[in-house]
Write a protein that holds these residues in place. Structure first.
Motif, mmCIF file in Angstrom:
data_model
loop_
_atom_site.group_PDB
_atom_site.id
_atom_site.type_symbol
_atom_site.label_atom_id
_atom_site.label_comp_id
_atom_site.label_asym_id
_atom_site.label_seq_id
_atom_site.Cartn_x
_atom_site.Cartn_y
_atom_site.Cartn_z
ATOM 1 N N ALA A 30 0.831 -1.220 0.000
ATOM 2 C CA ALA A 30 0.000 0.000 0.000
ATOM 3 C C ALA A 30 0.867 1.273 0.000
ATOM 4 O O ALA A 30 0.457 2.304 0.538
ATOM 5 C CB ALA A 30 -0.915 -0.014 1.217
ATOM 6 N N TRP A 31 2.054 1.202 -0.604
ATOM 7 C CA TRP A 31 2.930 2.384 -0.607
ATOM 8 C C TRP A 31 2.359 3.533 -1.430
ATOM 9 O O TRP A 31 2.669 4.695 -1.186
ATOM 10 C CB TRP A 31 4.346 2.005 -1.046
ATOM 11 N N SER A 32 1.499 3.202 -2.410
ATOM 12 C CA SER A 32 0.887 4.278 -3.203
ATOM 13 C C SER A 32 0.024 5.167 -2.296
ATOM 14 O O SER A 32 -0.084 6.380 -2.523
ATOM 15 C CB SER A 32 0.067 3.707 -4.357
ATOM 16 N N GLU A 33 -0.537 4.575 -1.244
ATOM 17 C CA GLU A 33 -1.346 5.377 -0.294
ATOM 18 C C GLU A 33 -0.452 6.323 0.509
ATOM 19 O O GLU A 33 -0.850 7.444 0.823
ATOM 20 C CB GLU A 33 -2.106 4.458 0.667
ATOM 21 N N VAL A 34 0.745 5.869 0.826
ATOM 22 C CA VAL A 34 1.679 6.726 1.578
ATOM 23 C C VAL A 34 2.027 7.955 0.746
ATOM 24 O O VAL A 34 2.071 9.080 1.257
ATOM 25 C CB VAL A 34 2.966 5.932 1.947
ATOM 26 N N PHE A 35 2.251 7.757 -0.563
ATOM 27 C CA PHE A 35 2.625 8.877 -1.433
ATOM 28 C C PHE A 35 1.401 9.635 -1.952
ATOM 29 O O PHE A 35 1.530 10.759 -2.438
ATOM 30 C CB PHE A 35 3.460 8.371 -2.615
ATOM 31 N N GLY A 36 0.232 9.010 -1.895
ATOM 32 C CA GLY A 36 -0.977 9.658 -2.397
ATOM 33 C C GLY A 36 -1.068 9.657 -3.914
ATOM 34 O O GLY A 36 -1.770 10.477 -4.501
ATOM 35 N N ASN A 37 -0.357 8.749 -4.571
ATOM 36 C CA ASN A 37 -0.441 8.629 -6.029
ATOM 37 C C ASN A 37 0.076 7.240 -6.440
ATOM 38 O O ASN A 37 0.621 6.515 -5.611
ATOM 39 C CB ASN A 37 0.357 9.740 -6.730
ATOM 40 N N ASP A 38 -0.098 6.922 -7.743
ATOM 41 C CA ASP A 38 0.306 5.593 -8.237
ATOM 42 C C ASP A 38 1.622 5.641 -9.006
ATOM 43 O O ASP A 38 1.903 4.764 -9.826
ATOM 44 C CB ASP A 38 -0.785 5.023 -9.163
ATOM 45 N N ASN A 39 2.406 6.679 -8.792
ATOM 46 C CA ASN A 39 3.673 6.795 -9.534
ATOM 47 C C ASN A 39 4.613 5.641 -9.173
ATOM 48 O O ASN A 39 4.530 5.080 -8.080
ATOM 49 C CB ASN A 39 4.355 8.136 -9.197
ATOM 50 N N PRO A 40 5.526 5.308 -10.110
ATOM 51 C CA PRO A 40 6.475 4.230 -9.809
ATOM 52 C C PRO A 40 7.338 4.557 -8.589
ATOM 53 O O PRO A 40 7.609 5.727 -8.307
ATOM 54 C CB PRO A 40 7.353 4.157 -11.068
ATOM 55 N N ILE A 41 7.747 3.496 -7.903
ATOM 56 C CA ILE A 41 8.581 3.658 -6.703
ATOM 57 C C ILE A 41 9.983 3.115 -6.994
ATOM 58 O O ILE A 41 10.146 1.964 -7.396
ATOM 59 C CB ILE A 41 7.951 2.892 -5.513
ATOM 60 N N HIS A 42 10.978 3.967 -6.794
ATOM 61 C CA HIS A 42 12.376 3.554 -6.919
ATOM 62 C C HIS A 42 13.015 3.625 -5.536
ATOM 63 O O HIS A 42 12.807 4.609 -4.813
ATOM 64 C CB HIS A 42 13.141 4.500 -7.865
ATOM 65 N N ILE A 43 13.772 2.601 -5.182
ATOM 66 C CA ILE A 43 14.432 2.631 -3.869
ATOM 67 C C ILE A 43 15.955 2.675 -4.028
ATOM 68 O O ILE A 43 16.499 2.135 -4.998
ATOM 69 C CB ILE A 43 14.022 1.426 -2.977
ATOM 70 N N GLU A 44 16.602 3.335 -3.093
ATOM 71 C CA GLU A 44 18.074 3.282 -3.026
ATOM 72 C C GLU A 44 18.442 2.547 -1.740
ATOM 73 O O GLU A 44 18.063 2.979 -0.649
ATOM 74 C CB GLU A 44 18.695 4.677 -3.014
ATOM 75 N N VAL A 45 19.174 1.456 -1.881
ATOM 76 C CA VAL A 45 19.569 0.666 -0.706
ATOM 77 C C VAL A 45 20.956 1.139 -0.259
ATOM 78 O O VAL A 45 21.908 1.112 -1.037
ATOM 79 C CB VAL A 45 19.574 -0.838 -1.050
ATOM 80 N N GLY A 46 21.047 1.604 0.993
ATOM 81 C CA GLY A 46 22.289 2.200 1.499
ATOM 82 C C GLY A 46 22.379 3.643 1.051
ATOM 83 O O GLY A 46 23.356 4.071 0.454
ATOM 84 N N THR A 47 21.348 4.392 1.357
ATOM 85 C CA THR A 47 21.192 5.752 0.812
ATOM 86 C C THR A 47 22.138 6.769 1.451
ATOM 87 O O THR A 47 22.353 7.849 0.901
ATOM 88 C CB THR A 47 19.707 6.186 0.955
ATOM 89 N N GLY A 48 22.733 6.409 2.592
ATOM 90 C CA GLY A 48 23.684 7.316 3.237
ATOM 91 C C GLY A 48 23.023 8.629 3.633
ATOM 92 O O GLY A 48 21.957 8.639 4.248
ATOM 93 N N LYS A 49 23.659 9.742 3.253
ATOM 94 C CA LYS A 49 23.153 11.058 3.669
ATOM 95 C C LYS A 49 22.117 11.636 2.694
ATOM 96 O O LYS A 49 21.734 12.794 2.809
ATOM 97 C CB LYS A 49 24.316 12.023 3.822
#
Ligand code: SAM
Length: 211
Positions: A30-49
């Motif tokens: 349900a991450w689209s609900e967190v963002f309030g839209n259906d846009n694609p989700i990209h993640i960065e693993v080890g995002t640092g600062k």
């Protein structure tokens, strides 16, 4: 990334739940609900600062970004950046990448970025490398069919290891550069480590690998 101990970091992250999502497993599927839209989700693993994720989100307002970082003392700087930029399309998770299957449903993430991941050069630490096969299993489980990992590093050993790891896994290499900054790649957003190591003259290696 050696950082000073920041005993207040955890509390600051908890006090900013709009940007640093607490109990992320509750949003699985349900991450689209967190963002309030259906846009694609990209993640960065080890995002640092968070310099990369913040820059990417500014450049691509129609993509939602989630920065995943184990160290609270590090990700708290990414939070400061977000409090300043106030971007609606970035969220942060202070979790270990091993938890990815608990947090995202199958196909919920459209792309995984790995930037300047810790190299863990000793063979006995191979399993900790974020491009080791057990981590590839985790990424595959949350990406759609043929989903991609985009990977950058200045560490030749880790880069070579990762190309082999992707290939052994049966992934397809769609792009490989041995000198990103002198290539025709457009729209590169630099990470903190990229800025630091390219300033020393190190070439930056980059690849895109698809499952
Ligand atoms: N991507 C940033 C950059 O390029 O400037 C930071 C690179 S730093 C060398 C690697 C980061 O990955 C560290 O902050 C470390 O805490 C984080 N990290 C390592 N293993 C992780 C894991 N299993 N889950 C989440 N973060 C991890």
């Amino acid at each position: 990334m050696r950082q000073r101990y920041k005993p207040w970091a955890k509390e600051k992250l908890q006090n900013n739940p709009y940007f640093c999502i607490q109990e992320p497993a509750k949003h699985k599927g349900a991450w689209s609900e967190v963002f309030g839209n259906d846009n694609p989700i990209h993640i960065e693993v080890g995002t640092g600062k968070g310099q990369f994720i913040n820059g990417m989100a500014q450049q691509n307002p129609d993509i939602n970004y989630i920065g995943i970082e184990l160290a609270d003392r590090v990700i708290v700087t990414a939070l400061d950046r977000l409090l300043e930029s106030n971007l609606p399309n970035v969220k942060l998770l202070n979790v270990n990448a091993m938890e990815l299957p608990d947090i995202f449903a199958e196909g919920e993430v459209s792309r995984v970025y790995l930037n300047f991941s810790d190299p863990w050069p000793k063979t006995r630490h191979e399993k900790r490398r974020l491009t080791y096969k057990t981590f590839l299993d985790l990424y595959k489980g949350i990406l759609p069919e043929h989903g991609e990992i985009h990977f950058k590093t200045d560490n030749r050993g880790l880069f070579e290891y990762s190309l082999v790891s992707f290939s052994h896994y049966g992934m397809k290499l769609n792009y490989v550069s041995l000198d990103l900054h002198n290539s025709d790649f457009e729209g590169n957003v630099m990470t903190e480590y990229e800025q630091k190591f390219s300033a020393k003259g190190n070439p930056i290696y980059r690849c895109e690998a698809a499952f």
